[in-house]
Design a protein around this motif. Structure first.
Motif, PDB file in Angstrom:
ATOM      1  N   GLU A 164      10.906   2.999   4.473  1.00 42.40           N
ATOM      2  CA  GLU A 164      10.598   2.629   5.859  1.00 42.40           C
ATOM      3  C   GLU A 164       9.499   1.581   5.967  1.00 42.40           C
ATOM      4  OE1 GLU A 164      11.223   5.821   9.103  1.00 42.40           O
ATOM      5  OE2 GLU A 164      10.139   6.794   7.474  1.00 42.40           O
ATOM      6  N   GLN A 165       8.742   1.392   4.899  1.00 38.84           N
ATOM      7  CA  GLN A 165       7.577   0.515   4.965  1.00 38.84           C
ATOM      8  C   GLN A 165       7.805  -0.859   4.339  1.00 38.84           C
ATOM      9  OE1 GLN A 165       5.142   3.234   2.828  1.00 38.84           O
ATOM     10  NE2 GLN A 165       4.181   4.074   4.682  1.00 38.84           N
ATOM     11  N   GLN A 166       9.046  -1.190   4.041  1.00 40.51           N
ATOM     12  CA  GLN A 166       9.314  -2.454   3.371  1.00 40.51           C
ATOM     13  C   GLN A 166       8.801  -3.660   4.147  1.00 40.51           C
ATOM     14  OE1 GLN A 166      13.212  -2.917   1.311  1.00 40.51           O
ATOM     15  NE2 GLN A 166      13.698  -0.928   2.217  1.00 40.51           N
ATOM     16  N   SER A 167       8.818  -3.567   5.465  1.00 39.33           N
ATOM     17  CA  SER A 167       8.401  -4.701   6.285  1.00 39.33           C
ATOM     18  C   SER A 167       6.915  -4.673   6.634  1.00 39.33           C
ATOM     19  CB  SER A 167       9.223  -4.744   7.588  1.00 39.33           C
ATOM     20  OG  SER A 167       9.039  -3.542   8.326  1.00 39.33           O
ATOM     21  N   THR A 168       6.189  -3.651   6.168  1.00 39.43           N
ATOM     22  CA  THR A 168       4.759  -3.547   6.468  1.00 39.43           C
ATOM     23  C   THR A 168       3.985  -4.617   5.697  1.00 39.43           C
ATOM     24  OG1 THR A 168       5.010  -1.161   6.762  1.00 39.43           O
ATOM     25  CG2 THR A 168       2.774  -2.007   6.483  1.00 39.43           C
ATOM     26  N   ALA A 169       2.976  -5.187   6.325  1.00 46.32           N
ATOM     27  CA  ALA A 169       2.157  -6.205   5.681  1.00 46.32           C
ATOM     28  C   ALA A 169       1.457  -5.630   4.457  1.00 46.32           C
ATOM     29  CB  ALA A 169       1.135  -6.766   6.665  1.00 46.32           C
ATOM     30  N   ASP A 170       1.443  -6.414   3.362  1.00 51.51           N
ATOM     31  CA  ASP A 170       0.818  -5.950   2.121  1.00 51.51           C
ATOM     32  C   ASP A 170      -0.655  -5.623   2.313  1.00 51.51           C
ATOM     33  OD1 ASP A 170       3.259  -6.453   1.119  1.00 51.51           O
ATOM     34  OD2 ASP A 170       2.659  -8.029  -0.277  1.00 51.51           O
ATOM     35  N   SER A 171      -1.313  -6.335   3.219  1.00 53.59           N
ATOM     36  CA  SER A 171      -2.756  -6.141   3.398  1.00 53.59           C
ATOM     37  C   SER A 171      -3.095  -4.740   3.879  1.00 53.59           C
ATOM     38  CB  SER A 171      -3.304  -7.169   4.391  1.00 53.59           C
ATOM     39  OG  SER A 171      -2.668  -7.031   5.652  1.00 53.59           O
ATOM     40  N   LEU A 172      -2.149  -4.077   4.547  1.00 55.38           N
ATOM     41  CA  LEU A 172      -2.401  -2.724   5.025  1.00 55.38           C
ATOM     42  C   LEU A 172      -2.367  -1.715   3.882  1.00 55.38           C
ATOM     43  CD1 LEU A 172      -0.317  -2.717   8.326  1.00 55.38           C
ATOM     44  CD2 LEU A 172      -2.766  -3.089   8.027  1.00 55.38           C
ATOM     45  N   PHE A 173      -1.824  -2.104   2.742  1.00 52.65           N
ATOM     46  CA  PHE A 173      -1.771  -1.219   1.593  1.00 52.65           C
ATOM     47  C   PHE A 173      -2.792  -1.587   0.531  1.00 52.65           C
ATOM     48  CE2 PHE A 173       1.877   1.699   1.593  1.00 52.65           C
ATOM     49  CZ  PHE A 173       2.347   1.435   2.875  1.00 52.65           C
ATOM     50  N   ASP A 174      -3.125  -2.840   0.437  1.00 54.51           N
ATOM     51  CA  ASP A 174      -4.001  -3.281  -0.640  1.00 54.51           C
ATOM     52  C   ASP A 174      -5.370  -2.617  -0.606  1.00 54.51           C
ATOM     53  OD1 ASP A 174      -1.983  -4.874  -1.483  1.00 54.51           O
ATOM     54  OD2 ASP A 174      -2.751  -6.714  -0.585  1.00 54.51           O
ATOM     55  N   ASP A 175      -5.850  -2.313   0.588  1.00 53.98           N
ATOM     56  CA  ASP A 175      -7.204  -1.766   0.697  1.00 53.98           C
ATOM     57  C   ASP A 175      -7.206  -0.277   0.985  1.00 53.98           C
ATOM     58  OD1 ASP A 175      -7.973  -2.696   4.167  1.00 53.98           O
ATOM     59  OD2 ASP A 175      -6.248  -1.747   3.227  1.00 53.98           O
ATOM     60  N   GLU A 176      -6.131   0.413   0.649  1.00 55.54           N
ATOM     61  CA  GLU A 176      -6.043   1.819   0.998  1.00 55.54           C
ATOM     62  C   GLU A 176      -6.284   2.743  -0.191  1.00 55.54           C
ATOM     63  OE1 GLU A 176      -5.970   3.246   3.855  1.00 55.54           O
ATOM     64  OE2 GLU A 176      -5.976   1.311   4.855  1.00 55.54           O
ATOM     65  N   LEU A 177      -7.095   2.309  -1.137  1.00 58.02           N
ATOM     66  CA  LEU A 177      -7.507   3.193  -2.223  1.00 58.02           C
ATOM     67  C   LEU A 177      -8.661   4.066  -1.742  1.00 58.02           C
ATOM     68  CD1 LEU A 177      -7.482   4.121  -5.198  1.00 58.02           C
ATOM     69  CD2 LEU A 177      -9.089   2.260  -5.662  1.00 58.02           C
ATOM     70  N   ARG A 178      -8.557   5.358  -1.991  1.00 58.83           N
ATOM     71  CA  ARG A 178      -9.613   6.284  -1.610  1.00 58.83           C
ATOM     72  C   ARG A 178     -10.052   7.055  -2.849  1.00 58.83           C
ATOM     73  NH1 ARG A 178      -9.411   3.345   2.019  1.00 58.83           N
ATOM     74  NH2 ARG A 178      -9.139   3.782   4.227  1.00 58.83           N
ATOM     75  N   ARG A 179     -11.331   6.984  -3.167  1.00 58.48           N
ATOM     76  CA  ARG A 179     -11.848   7.653  -4.355  1.00 58.48           C
ATOM     77  C   ARG A 179     -13.213   8.239  -4.024  1.00 58.48           C
ATOM     78  NH1 ARG A 179     -12.525   3.499  -7.338  1.00 58.48           N
ATOM     79  NH2 ARG A 179     -10.426   3.429  -8.227  1.00 58.48           N
ATOM     80  N   GLY A 180     -13.429   9.474  -4.417  1.00 58.63           N
ATOM     81  CA  GLY A 180     -14.711  10.077  -4.091  1.00 58.63           C
ATOM     82  C   GLY A 180     -15.022  11.291  -4.934  1.00 58.63           C
ATOM     83  N   VAL A 181     -16.225  11.791  -4.768  1.00 55.25           N
ATOM     84  CA  VAL A 181     -16.697  12.959  -5.486  1.00 55.25           C
ATOM     85  C   VAL A 181     -17.538  13.801  -4.536  1.00 55.25           C
ATOM     86  CG1 VAL A 181     -18.701  11.675  -6.318  1.00 55.25           C
ATOM     87  CG2 VAL A 181     -18.032  13.779  -7.467  1.00 55.25           C
ATOM     88  N   ARG A 182     -17.443  15.108  -4.702  1.00 57.83           N
ATOM     89  CA  ARG A 182     -18.236  16.015  -3.866  1.00 57.83           C
ATOM     90  C   ARG A 182     -18.720  17.180  -4.700  1.00 57.83           C
ATOM     91  NH1 ARG A 182     -15.706  17.818   1.636  1.00 57.83           N
ATOM     92  NH2 ARG A 182     -16.241  15.663   2.084  1.00 57.83           N
ATOM     93  N   GLY A 183     -19.929  17.615  -4.453  1.00 58.97           N
ATOM     94  CA  GLY A 183     -20.488  18.776  -5.124  1.00 58.97           C
ATOM     95  C   GLY A 183     -20.890  19.841  -4.125  1.00 58.97           C
ATOM     96  N   SER A 184     -20.688  21.102  -4.472  1.00 59.63           N
ATOM     97  CA  SER A 184     -21.040  22.195  -3.558  1.00 59.63           C
ATOM     98  C   SER A 184     -21.662  23.351  -4.327  1.00 59.63           C
ATOM     99  CB  SER A 184     -19.802  22.688  -2.798  1.00 59.63           C
ATOM    100  OG  SER A 184     -18.870  23.228  -3.695  1.00 59.63           O
ATOM    101  N   VAL A 185     -22.482  24.103  -3.653  1.00 56.65           N
ATOM    102  CA  VAL A 185     -23.102  25.288  -4.224  1.00 56.65           C
ATOM    103  C   VAL A 185     -23.072  26.394  -3.180  1.00 56.65           C
ATOM    104  CG1 VAL A 185     -25.398  24.514  -3.504  1.00 56.65           C
ATOM    105  CG2 VAL A 185     -25.188  26.234  -5.301  1.00 56.65           C
ATOM    106  N   HIS A 186     -22.794  27.603  -3.626  1.00 56.12           N
ATOM    107  CA  HIS A 186     -22.743  28.751  -2.721  1.00 56.12           C
ATOM    108  C   HIS A 186     -23.669  29.838  -3.232  1.00 56.12           C
ATOM    109  CE1 HIS A 186     -20.964  32.662  -1.315  1.00 56.12           C
ATOM    110  NE2 HIS A 186     -21.340  32.081  -0.214  1.00 56.12           N
ATOM    111  N   LEU A 187     -24.459  30.381  -2.310  1.00 59.89           N
ATOM    112  CA  LEU A 187     -25.420  31.442  -2.634  1.00 59.89           C
ATOM    113  C   LEU A 187     -25.163  32.655  -1.747  1.00 59.89           C
ATOM    114  CD1 LEU A 187     -28.734  29.405  -2.903  1.00 59.89           C
ATOM    115  CD2 LEU A 187     -27.645  30.673  -4.760  1.00 59.89           C
ATOM    116  N   ARG A 188     -25.112  33.817  -2.364  1.00 57.28           N
ATOM    117  CA  ARG A 188     -25.079  35.080  -1.621  1.00 57.28           C
ATOM    118  C   ARG A 188     -26.487  35.650  -1.659  1.00 57.28           C
ATOM    119  NH1 ARG A 188     -19.869  37.321  -1.059  1.00 57.28           N
ATOM    120  NH2 ARG A 188     -20.763  39.416  -1.035  1.00 57.28           N
ATOM    121  N   LEU A 189     -27.174  35.544  -0.558  1.00 57.11           N
ATOM    122  CA  LEU A 189     -28.591  35.887  -0.488  1.00 57.11           C
ATOM    123  C   LEU A 189     -28.789  37.319   0.013  1.00 57.11           C
ATOM    124  CD1 LEU A 189     -29.775  32.532   1.122  1.00 57.11           C
ATOM    125  CD2 LEU A 189     -29.861  33.170  -1.298  1.00 57.11           C
TER     126      LEU A 189
END
Length: 559
Positions: A400-425
């Motif tokens: 369905e996306q064959q006609s979509t502009a390439d620029s809308l895909f070129d910048d759609e990389l998503r990369r990340g990192v998250r850290g979490s800590v849980h304490l039962r006090l």
């Protein structure tokens, strides 16, 4: 402190599906006792989950009977409670009776209150139906009453039907009033005739009303009806053969999405699974309803060990989607998990797209890793656990996306990192905090986000809870923060009252001006006789971007 990566979900093909009604989410009261030598320490692993059931490793042989109450061992333990509704000798199934947090396979559940073995009364030969109606706190999930008919056909049924009404009254100059009426049906019948047959139906029909054109092409009035699942399944956990027909979401290859077709799974040598699926993509999932897409897939995997000791799981799959002879998408999917009891676990998921034909011209690479997810969790002690995850996703081309502009895909990389800590006090306090970083796909600085959640159970009265949440972000375009304070009170487990106050603020760097909106709300959830339930929530929003009132009402029945 655990580190967990964060990414924005990759863009999926454009569809005609309207925004889904926000499910009523209430933070409910649950016991969250401190783990010590004098408290109950029985815990059970989640074997797997469906959309309405949580299946655990353990049953009557371990004392797990109908009516036993459990909670999640982790940061959501003060908000999520489950109830055992069916138990065999070595397995049991639960429903969520309070809270709405996500529960995954491999999570630990802690017993809060042991149930009692019911005394089963004899059923007379001419009885029409025997039904168990027990109150629960979830509007969509019901207990599993056993049903008996004169013909001898038996089944364990569950589900609910409800009518919901949502209204937004916009007091700003935009005057974007909106009303939505929704009828929801969720039904499941299992162990039909004493055999491992199951029938499942999930559907939703809604009527949207807008007082004027939103400028987005949405009509003033429209019906949106969806049949999400209508399937017939054969096979139990211990079965060597399992198949499913109808509109389904494949259990072991859910990455392909919904399929109108069939899946077959064979279990070999206890640990190995091999399966295939074939069918069509439901028409409501894409924009042009005149199109037809076919889906095919196959997988091979194994599961060994036990969650209570050491468990290893690994699956390798291939799936394809086609429009006649044209390719829409082809990809390999790899997922797995290894863990050692409650001490630590490592899991991963990866999608590798294969590009040929027109997709190769678009992507300029025959092979692309479009999804990579890594997660590690370690329980350092009885009160401290940490988590780290990495997540990288990018858009992939479809028919369905064959006609979509390439620029809308070129910048759609998503990369990340998250850290979490849980304490039962001590003093029934729970603290969960996390921090994350996400790359800016357009270059430059990324976005830093953080959040902290603190809860206190049995604050002033039994079955009460106070929770406080604060989160914020700092990005290349704008900065912001939000906070919320909520108080809940459970009255005899049939009435839950809640009140809350919060705010959201952001500052756009282009104008260097803070904009803030606030809200306050009150809600009530009531379990009524005859398995009826009612929910209501009122919220008033005001500030720089919002000025209006939200009212949500639901009335339903479990069966």
């Amino acid at each position: 402190m655990s580190v967990e990566f964060y990414t924005v979900p990759q863009r999926q093909p454009a569809t005609s599906t309207r925004p889904v009604l926000l499910i009523l989410v209430f933070i409910l009261i649950a016991a969250c006792g401190i783990i010590n030598a004098e408290t109950q320490t029985e815990r059970f692993r989640v074997r797997y989950r469906s959309s309405d059931r949580i299946y655990v490793e353990g049953g009557k042989s371990q004392g797990l009977v109908e009516g036993t109450l459990l909670t999640v061992s982790g940061p959501d333990s003060a908000r999520v409670r489950l109830k055992v509704v069916y138990a065999s000798d070595r397995s049991a199934s639960c429903i969520v009776i309070s809270g709405a947090e996500k529960i995954e396979r491999g999570d630990w559940l802690q017993v809060v209150e042991w149930g009692k073995s019911p005394e089963v009364a004899p059923v007379e030969a001419d009885s029409e139906t025997v039904t168990v109606n027990e109150p629960a706190h979830s509007p969509e999930i019901a207990a599993e009453p056993a049903r008996s008919t004169r013909s001898g056909l038996t089944a364990r049924t569950s589900g609910s039907v409800s009518l919901q009404w949502y209204s937004w009254q916009d007091n700003t100059a935009a005057d974007l009033d909106f009303d939505q009426s929704t009828l929801r049906l969720h039904f499941r019948a299992e162990d039909i005739g004493g055999r491992p047959w199951a029938v499942r139906i999930r559907s939703r029909g809604q009527y949207d009303q807008r007082n004027r054109d939103y400028g987005t092409g949405a009509p003033d009035n429209e019906f949106v009806n969806r049949l999400y699942e209508a399937s017939l399944k054969y096979g139990a956990d211990e079965s060597n053969l399992e198949f499913q027909l109808g509109r389904i979401l494949p259990r072991r290859l859910s990455r392909v999405g919904y399929v109108d077709g069939a899946t077959v799974d064979f279990r070999m040598a206890e640990a190995w699974h091999v399966g295939v699926l074939a069918g069509a993509k439901p028409r409501w999932q894409f924009r042009d309803e005149q199109m037809t897409f076919q889906k095919y897939g196959t997988y091979l995997g194994f599961e060994r060990g036990s969650y209570s000791t050491t468990f290893l799981e690994q699956y390798f799959a291939f799936a394809g989607e086609y429009r006649g002879s044209e390719i829409s998408r082809e990809f390999f999917h790899l997922r797995g998990r290894v863990q050692s009891g409650a001490g630590w676990s490592i899991s991963h998921q990866m999608d590798v797209d294969l590009n040929r034909g027109w997709r190769l011209d678009k992507a300029d690479s025959r092979v692309e890793i479009t999804n990579l997810y890594l997660s590690a969790r370690h329980k350092l002690s009885r009160v401290l656990s940490v988590t780290a995850t990495y997540d990288s996703r990018q858009n992939y081309w479809t028919y369905e996306q064959q006609s979509t502009a390439d620029s809308l895909f070129d910048d759609e990389l998503r990369r990340g990192v998250r850290g979490s800590v849980h304490l039962r006090l001590p003093y029934q306090l729970n603290l969960h905090t996390q921090i994350g970083y996400r790359d800016n796909s357009g270059g430059g600085a990324g976005t830093v986000s953080h959040s902290t959640y603190l809860s206190k159970s049995n604050l002033l009265t039994p079955r009460s809870m106070l929770s406080v949440r604060f989160s914020g972000f700092n990005g290349p375009v704008n900065d912001g923060y939000s906070y919320a304070i909520r108080v809940n009170q459970d009255i005899r487990r049939t009435i839950i009252l809640a009140a809350g106050y919060g705010a959201y603020s952001y500052t756009a760097q282009s104008i260097d001006q803070e904009r803030i909106s606030r809200w306050w709300e009150g809600s009530i959830r009531v379990d009524l006789p005859y398995a009826l339930f009612a929910h209501g929530r009122y919220q008033h929003s005001y500030g720089d971007d919002l000025d209006g009132n939200t009212l949500q009402v639901e009335l339903g029945k479990r069966f």
